[in-house]
Scaffold this active site. Structure first.
Site, PDB file in Angstrom:
ATOM      1  N   LYS A 239       0.983  -1.371   0.053  1.00 37.09           N
ATOM      2  CA  LYS A 239       0.017   0.030  -0.008  1.00 37.09           C
ATOM      3  C   LYS A 239       0.839   1.216   0.065  1.00 37.09           C
ATOM      4  CE  LYS A 239      -3.756   1.955   2.726  1.00 37.09           C
ATOM      5  NZ  LYS A 239      -4.829   1.762   3.791  1.00 37.09           N
ATOM      6  N   SER A 311      -9.406   2.390   2.315  1.00 37.46           N
ATOM      7  CA  SER A 311      -8.383   2.527   1.695  1.00 37.46           C
ATOM      8  C   SER A 311      -7.102   1.590   1.162  1.00 37.46           C
ATOM      9  CB  SER A 311      -7.597   3.729   2.448  1.00 37.46           C
ATOM     10  OG  SER A 311      -7.059   3.239   3.677  1.00 37.46           O
ATOM     11  N   SER A 335     -10.150  -0.223   6.696  1.00 39.48           N
ATOM     12  CA  SER A 335      -9.403   0.007   5.646  1.00 39.48           C
ATOM     13  C   SER A 335      -8.884  -1.368   4.978  1.00 39.48           C
ATOM     14  CB  SER A 335      -8.326   0.886   5.725  1.00 39.48           C
ATOM     15  OG  SER A 335      -8.781   2.118   5.814  1.00 39.48           O
TER      16      SER A 335
END
Length: 613
Positions: A239, A311, A335
């Site tokens: 990420k 996210s 997330s």
């Protein structure tokens, strides 16, 4: 600290040896107690000369129009802090104190620690420890690795797509037996990333040069007889809030889209040491909020017309679509769990503090967690075993002493299930020998969701104070998200933040009591109340796909798009191995996690543009 002004306690203080200090009154009392006046039955009056000396005139401050205006404004503003109970003189005193003490102190502290955004440096000394004490497995060495399953008869498929959807264990066996090189596997993965990303919008940066360097190193080591373990030569993605030198770490944000951080995140170093090959920085929603980022909005491979949510959008979508074998995402409040559930993939949100966060953008130091998104619970177990440990620069990280999930005897477990649990999971685990019992999660705290928001938003604002003050929130990609929440956070008082943490402590104690009769429970993975509760308490959860149902917007001619279904398996802090063992047991007799999304064949009624081969 107690007040020194109560005169009815002065004699008691004298007898016990305590004296009020730092005041004229205290000095006078000392003189009285030690002087010959004690010998007289009646106290004598002070001489007139002393009385005159002790009269200290207090100058009256002349109130200016600005002072009066400030006090009036403060009086009106106090209602927004639920603190409009002060009279006029007290409000004037507060306004004066704010100008003379508070504001200068605030500015000095900001100069010291808030000149850079992202919370990468100067962590708070207020550290949250999620451990419940008695659940620590003291007999287990934190450095002992799990005993991973082996697949001795794994054969290399002829089809590259079949290779792309293999598990870590299967790919590891192909590399270990030299049926495929890390270079070849990296080629396959990079091709898929380039082919499907224009539609999924899941990749920020391909780390192609670095990937081939790391793949070559993995192949060279194996040729020399050095095998580092199941991640040796396996491609993966991070990420894009996780720093890697020489590559952008954009945090998904327009403001930071050209940012390069000259640091190696702790989790990246752990994966490097295990021989894994980084192929991409994957999409984070802007500043780790939802799935909207500066380059677009990440889509769900199972239903390309909807978005991934959460996210950790890039890690979930990429893993689901077979663009990477695994990825590392993060969670503060949903997330990991939301995009994993939406994209039909398995993930572990570990016990808070299990994985070090140095080099990772911070929202909240008491909520942020890093965790794996994988094809299976078995893969998640391998990943958490690899990346767990004490990060000396992350005050919240610790050696979480997990037992080996591959050796847990699930027949000895008692597992509750909420009304929201997928009953297929309940029934499968029951047939596998687990004692399954109906369960209600009982607690009296009604403000769970607001505690989460107060904690998250105030912490986030502390890490992005400069960003807001300099107006960068006007650039933010979704104006109804962080900009609104952080403006609201600006007027949360410190006392109310602390009250929220005290209420959080009460919640933790009440949730802890629920585990007296059970070892784990099964429930909805995306229920917002449960997401907030789990993150506030710091408990682990494994999200597992449990099936599919038709989409609601079926076009004329039909579609292969599907809506995924999932559930969560929750365990107490430091008991991640229990949740993993149960998830592995479920997946050992089901195949939902093995299904592939129809991104190449969405159906006759849908027209999805794909790049040409």
């Amino acid at each position: 600290m107690q007040s020194e002004a109560h005169d009815d306690t002065l004699v008691d203080r004298h007898v016990s040896g305590q004296m009020p200090h730092g005041s004229v009154f205290g000095t006078l009392l000392l003189l009285l107690l030690l002087s010959p006046l004690e010998a007289h039955s009646q106290p004598q009056a002070f001489p007139c000369s002393m009385e005159k000396k002790m009269v200290i005139p207090v100058p009256q401050e002349v109130e200016t129009e600005e002072m009066i205006s400030n006090a009036t404004a403060l009086k009106k503003a106090l209602k927004f802090f639920d603190a409009d109970f002060f009279n006029e003189s007290k409000v004037k005193e507060m306004a004066k104190g704010a100008e003379e003490f508070n504001i200068p102190a605030f500015r000095e502290n900001r100069k010291l620690v808030a000149s850079e955004d992202g919370g990468l440096h100067n962590p708070s000394v207020l550290v949250f420890n999620s451990s419940w004490g008695e659940n620590i497995n003291r007999a287990v060495d934190a450095n002992d690795n799990f005993n991973y399953p082996s697949y001795e008869k794994v054969q290399r498929p002829s089809n590259e797509e079949d290779i792309a959807f293999m598990t870590i264990t299967e790919l590891g066996e192909l590399i270990k037996t030299k049926q495929i090189t890390s270079r070849e596997l990296t080629d396959i993965i990079l091709k898929r990333l380039k082919r499907y990303n224009p539609v999924l919008e899941a990749v920020v940066t391909l780390t192609e040069e670095l990937a081939y360097q790391q793949a070559k190193k993995a192949d060279d080591l194996l040729a020399e007889g050095h095998y580092l373990g199941p991640l040796h030569g396996i491609p993966y993605g991070l990420k894009d809030i996780i720093a890697v030198p020489h590559y952008r770490t954009t945090w998904g944000s327009t403001t930071f889209k050209d940012q390069v951080l000259d640091t190696e995140a702790w989790v990246y170093k752990k994966l490097q040491a295990a021989g894994a090959v980084l192929v991409a920085k994957l999409v984070s929603g802007s500043l780790a909020y939802d799935d909207i980022w500066f380059g677009g909005r990440t889509r769900n491979p199972w239903n390309i017309l909807e978005f991934s949510t959460g996210s950790s959008a890039g890690p979930a979508a990429s893993t689901s679509a077979g663009l990477v074998p695994f990825a590392i995402g993060s969670e503060t409040a949903g997330s990991l769990t939301y995009p994993a559930a939406r994209c039909g993939i398995t993930c572990l949100r570990p016990t808070f503090g299990t994985v070090g966060r140095t080099g990772v953008m911070s929202i909240s130091e008491s909520l942020d967690k890093l965790g794996p998104i994988c094809r299976s619970a078995s893969d998640c177990a391998i990943l958490i075993d690899t990346v767990r440990g004490k990060d000396e620069n992350d005050l919240s990280s610790r050696d979480v002493r997990l037992q080996d999930p591959f050796r847990v005897d699930i027949s000895k477990l008692t597992v509750g299930y909420l009304e929201s649990a997928e009953m297929e999971v309940v029934n499968v685990l029951s047939r596998k020998g687990v004692k399954m019992v109906p369960f209600n999660l009982n607690y009296t705290v009604e403000s769970v969701q607001s505690i989460l928001n107060i904690t998250m938003d105030v912490d986030m604002l502390a890490h992005f104070d400069r960003w807001q003050r300099e107006g960068f929130d006007d650039q933010y990609e979704a104006q109804d998200q962080w900009p609104v929440e952080l403006r609201r956070a600006r007027i949360i008082l410190a006392v109310d933040y602390i009250q929220a943490q005290r209420a959080r402590g009460k919640l933790i104690r009440e949730v802890r009591d629920n585990f007296k009769e059970i070892d784990a429970f099964v429930g909805n993975a995306t229920d917002w109340e449960l997401v907030c509760l789990g993150n506030l308490v710091g408990i682990p959860v494994v999200v597992v796909p449990t099936g599919f149902k038709p989409v609601e917007d079926v076009p004329k001619g039909g579609t292969n798009r599907r809506t995924t279904e999932s559930t969560g398996i929750y365990a107490p802090p430091d008991q991640d191995h229990i949740a993993l063992a149960l998830a592995m047991a479920y997946q050992s007799v089901t195949d939902h996690h093995k299904q592939r999304p129809p991104i190449d064949n969405v159906g006759p009624g849908d027209e999805i543009p794909f790049p040409s081969d």
